[in-house]
Design a protein around this motif. Structure first.
Motif, PDB file in Angstrom:
ATOM      1  N   TYR A 117       0.823  -1.212   0.000  1.00  0.00           N
ATOM      2  CA  TYR A 117       0.000   0.000   0.000  1.00  0.00           C
ATOM      3  C   TYR A 117       0.855   1.260   0.000  1.00  0.00           C
ATOM      4  CZ  TYR A 117      -4.002  -3.033   0.590  1.00  0.00           C
ATOM      5  OH  TYR A 117      -4.953  -3.995   0.386  1.00  0.00           O
ATOM      6  N   ARG A 118       1.949   1.252   0.728  1.00  0.00           N
ATOM      7  CA  ARG A 118       2.840   2.427   0.711  1.00  0.00           C
ATOM      8  C   ARG A 118       3.375   2.662  -0.704  1.00  0.00           C
ATOM      9  NH1 ARG A 118       3.647   4.341   5.738  1.00  0.00           N
ATOM     10  NH2 ARG A 118       3.508   2.899   7.481  1.00  0.00           N
ATOM     11  N   LYS A 119       3.816   1.590  -1.374  1.00  0.00           N
ATOM     12  CA  LYS A 119       4.344   1.717  -2.744  1.00  0.00           C
ATOM     13  C   LYS A 119       3.260   2.137  -3.722  1.00  0.00           C
ATOM     14  CE  LYS A 119       8.201  -1.527  -2.516  1.00  0.00           C
ATOM     15  NZ  LYS A 119       8.699  -2.841  -2.935  1.00  0.00           N
ATOM     16  N   SER A 120       2.004   1.856  -3.382  1.00  0.00           N
ATOM     17  CA  SER A 120       0.875   2.178  -4.257  1.00  0.00           C
ATOM     18  C   SER A 120       0.370   3.602  -4.078  1.00  0.00           C
ATOM     19  CB  SER A 120      -0.274   1.196  -4.004  1.00  0.00           C
ATOM     20  OG  SER A 120       0.148  -0.124  -4.245  1.00  0.00           O
ATOM     21  N   GLY A 121       0.997   4.355  -3.176  1.00  0.00           N
ATOM     22  CA  GLY A 121       0.628   5.756  -2.999  1.00  0.00           C
ATOM     23  C   GLY A 121      -0.327   6.045  -1.857  1.00  0.00           C
ATOM     24  N   TRP A 122      -0.671   5.036  -1.065  1.00  0.00           N
ATOM     25  CA  TRP A 122      -1.523   5.253   0.103  1.00  0.00           C
ATOM     26  C   TRP A 122      -0.728   5.986   1.172  1.00  0.00           C
ATOM     27  CZ3 TRP A 122      -6.661   3.433   0.666  1.00  0.00           C
ATOM     28  CH2 TRP A 122      -7.119   2.675  -0.412  1.00  0.00           C
ATOM     29  N   LYS A 123      -1.401   6.874   1.906  1.00  0.00           N
ATOM     30  CA  LYS A 123      -0.766   7.650   2.979  1.00  0.00           C
ATOM     31  C   LYS A 123      -1.286   7.173   4.324  1.00  0.00           C
ATOM     32  CE  LYS A 123       1.124  10.416  -0.040  1.00  0.00           C
ATOM     33  NZ  LYS A 123       2.083   9.698  -0.820  1.00  0.00           N
ATOM     34  N   GLN A 124      -0.347   6.940   5.243  1.00  0.00           N
ATOM     35  CA  GLN A 124      -0.734   6.546   6.593  1.00  0.00           C
ATOM     36  C   GLN A 124      -1.342   7.753   7.299  1.00  0.00           C
ATOM     37  OE1 GLN A 124       2.310   4.543   8.852  1.00  0.00           O
ATOM     38  NE2 GLN A 124       1.204   4.804  10.771  1.00  0.00           N
ATOM     39  N   ILE A 125      -2.547   7.537   7.895  1.00  0.00           N
ATOM     40  CA  ILE A 125      -3.207   8.650   8.581  1.00  0.00           C
ATOM     41  C   ILE A 125      -3.482   8.344  10.050  1.00  0.00           C
ATOM     42  CG2 ILE A 125      -4.237   9.606   6.481  1.00  0.00           C
ATOM     43  CD1 ILE A 125      -6.918   8.265   7.403  1.00  0.00           C
ATOM     44  N   GLY A 126      -3.021   7.206  10.536  1.00  0.00           N
ATOM     45  CA  GLY A 126      -3.237   6.864  11.940  1.00  0.00           C
ATOM     46  C   GLY A 126      -3.317   5.365  12.127  1.00  0.00           C
ATOM     47  N   MET A 127      -4.009   5.003  13.195  1.00  0.00           N
ATOM     48  CA  MET A 127      -4.190   3.594  13.522  1.00  0.00           C
ATOM     49  C   MET A 127      -5.689   3.294  13.514  1.00  0.00           C
ATOM     50  SD  MET A 127      -1.115   2.557  13.760  1.00  0.00           S
ATOM     51  CE  MET A 127      -1.115   0.926  14.497  1.00  0.00           C
ATOM     52  N   HIS A 128      -6.013   1.996  13.388  1.00  0.00           N
ATOM     53  CA  HIS A 128      -7.415   1.577  13.280  1.00  0.00           C
ATOM     54  C   HIS A 128      -7.574   0.209  13.922  1.00  0.00           C
ATOM     55  CE1 HIS A 128     -11.317   0.747  11.517  1.00  0.00           C
ATOM     56  NE2 HIS A 128     -10.844  -0.378  11.046  1.00  0.00           N
ATOM     57  N   GLY A 129      -8.702  -0.004  14.551  1.00  0.00           N
ATOM     58  CA  GLY A 129      -9.052  -1.332  15.067  1.00  0.00           C
ATOM     59  C   GLY A 129      -8.026  -1.881  16.026  1.00  0.00           C
ATOM     60  N   LYS A 130      -7.724  -3.150  15.859  1.00  0.00           N
ATOM     61  CA  LYS A 130      -6.781  -3.847  16.746  1.00  0.00           C
ATOM     62  C   LYS A 130      -5.363  -3.670  16.225  1.00  0.00           C
ATOM     63  CE  LYS A 130     -10.080  -7.286  18.339  1.00  0.00           C
ATOM     64  NZ  LYS A 130     -10.457  -8.686  18.355  1.00  0.00           N
ATOM     65  N   ASN A 131      -4.805  -2.476  16.432  1.00  0.00           N
ATOM     66  CA  ASN A 131      -3.411  -2.190  16.085  1.00  0.00           C
ATOM     67  C   ASN A 131      -3.130  -2.299  14.584  1.00  0.00           C
ATOM     68  OD1 ASN A 131      -0.828  -1.360  16.860  1.00  0.00           O
ATOM     69  ND2 ASN A 131      -0.072  -3.466  16.821  1.00  0.00           N
ATOM     70  N   GLU A 132      -4.086  -1.899  13.757  1.00  0.00           N
ATOM     71  CA  GLU A 132      -3.850  -1.843  12.318  1.00  0.00           C
ATOM     72  C   GLU A 132      -3.466  -0.425  11.917  1.00  0.00           C
ATOM     73  OE1 GLU A 132      -6.565  -5.240  10.199  1.00  0.00           O
ATOM     74  OE2 GLU A 132      -7.360  -3.212  10.253  1.00  0.00           O
ATOM     75  N   ILE A 133      -2.666  -0.331  10.864  1.00  0.00           N
ATOM     76  CA  ILE A 133      -2.337   0.962  10.281  1.00  0.00           C
ATOM     77  C   ILE A 133      -3.512   1.391   9.409  1.00  0.00           C
ATOM     78  CG2 ILE A 133      -0.801   2.202   8.703  1.00  0.00           C
ATOM     79  CD1 ILE A 133       1.365   0.137   9.478  1.00  0.00           C
ATOM     80  N   LYS A 134      -3.929   2.638   9.547  1.00  0.00           N
ATOM     81  CA  LYS A 134      -5.003   3.172   8.704  1.00  0.00           C
ATOM     82  C   LYS A 134      -4.367   3.990   7.584  1.00  0.00           C
ATOM     83  CE  LYS A 134      -9.448   5.528   8.802  1.00  0.00           C
ATOM     84  NZ  LYS A 134     -10.453   6.183   9.653  1.00  0.00           N
ATOM     85  N   PHE A 135      -4.687   3.602   6.342  1.00  0.00           N
ATOM     86  CA  PHE A 135      -4.190   4.282   5.150  1.00  0.00           C
ATOM     87  C   PHE A 135      -5.348   4.972   4.444  1.00  0.00           C
ATOM     88  CE2 PHE A 135      -0.837   0.996   5.447  1.00  0.00           C
ATOM     89  CZ  PHE A 135       0.295   1.780   5.244  1.00  0.00           C
ATOM     90  N   GLU A 136      -5.001   6.012   3.688  1.00  0.00           N
ATOM     91  CA  GLU A 136      -6.003   6.743   2.917  1.00  0.00           C
ATOM     92  C   GLU A 136      -5.461   7.042   1.523  1.00  0.00           C
ATOM     93  OE1 GLU A 136      -8.761  10.128   4.471  1.00  0.00           O
ATOM     94  OE2 GLU A 136      -6.902  11.061   3.731  1.00  0.00           O
ATOM     95  N   MET A 137      -6.388   7.038   0.553  1.00  0.00           N
ATOM     96  CA  MET A 137      -6.069   7.440  -0.814  1.00  0.00           C
ATOM     97  C   MET A 137      -7.081   8.511  -1.201  1.00  0.00           C
ATOM     98  SD  MET A 137      -4.260   7.041  -3.680  1.00  0.00           S
ATOM     99  CE  MET A 137      -3.459   5.439  -3.593  1.00  0.00           C
TER     100      MET A 137
END
Length: 147
Positions: A117-137
């Protein structure tokens, strides 16, 4: 290899792929039911499958109600062949043809999915759920990437 829209009769094979993954596994396979798949595929959004020799080897599902990638998974035997990229791009092209709302997803840290997802252009915007990274496009980032 064929990428096509998912059909209701694909759900059984989608579940097999979902439960075959080595990362981002479900703690309990019964947490995602066939009915859940049907709802996300046909009421909340749309899905695509990759089929090779009449076998589904990967799938993606997007939820337009919550502006979320609900699923993007490949059978481990078919990783690193560009299938995930094709499913991802098809899904986002369709999503942004429906809306210009930002889309988000959550994935476990320190996984190949995070790197993808990082290579695909998604930006990390925080955390989500049970210790997941939250990405946004954003619509603009997707369009700029695919001009």
């Amino acid at each position: 290899m064929e990428i096509r829209e998912a059909k209701i009769e694909d759900i059984q094979q989608i579940q097999i792929v979902r439960n075959s993954v080595k990362e981002n596994t479900l703690s309990n396979p019964n947490l995602v039911t066939d009915k859940d798949c049907e709802e996300f595929l046909f009421e909340r959004g749309k899905g695509w499958v990759c089929e090779i020799n009449a076998e589904i080897v990967g799938f993606s599902i997007v939820d337009v109600k919550e502006n979320n990638v609900w699923a993007l998974f490949l059978h481990p035997d078919f990783e690193k062949k560009g299938i995930g990229r094709k499913l991802h791009d098809c899904m986002l092209d369709w999503y942004f043809s429906q809306t210009q709302e930002n889309i988000w997803l959550g994935t476990s840290p320190n996984t190949r999915a995070e790197t993808f997802y990082r290579k695909s252009g998604w930006k990390q915007i925080g955390m989500h759920g049970k210790n997941e990274i939250k990405f946004e496009m954003t619509y603009q980032n997707w369009k700029n990437k695919h001009l």
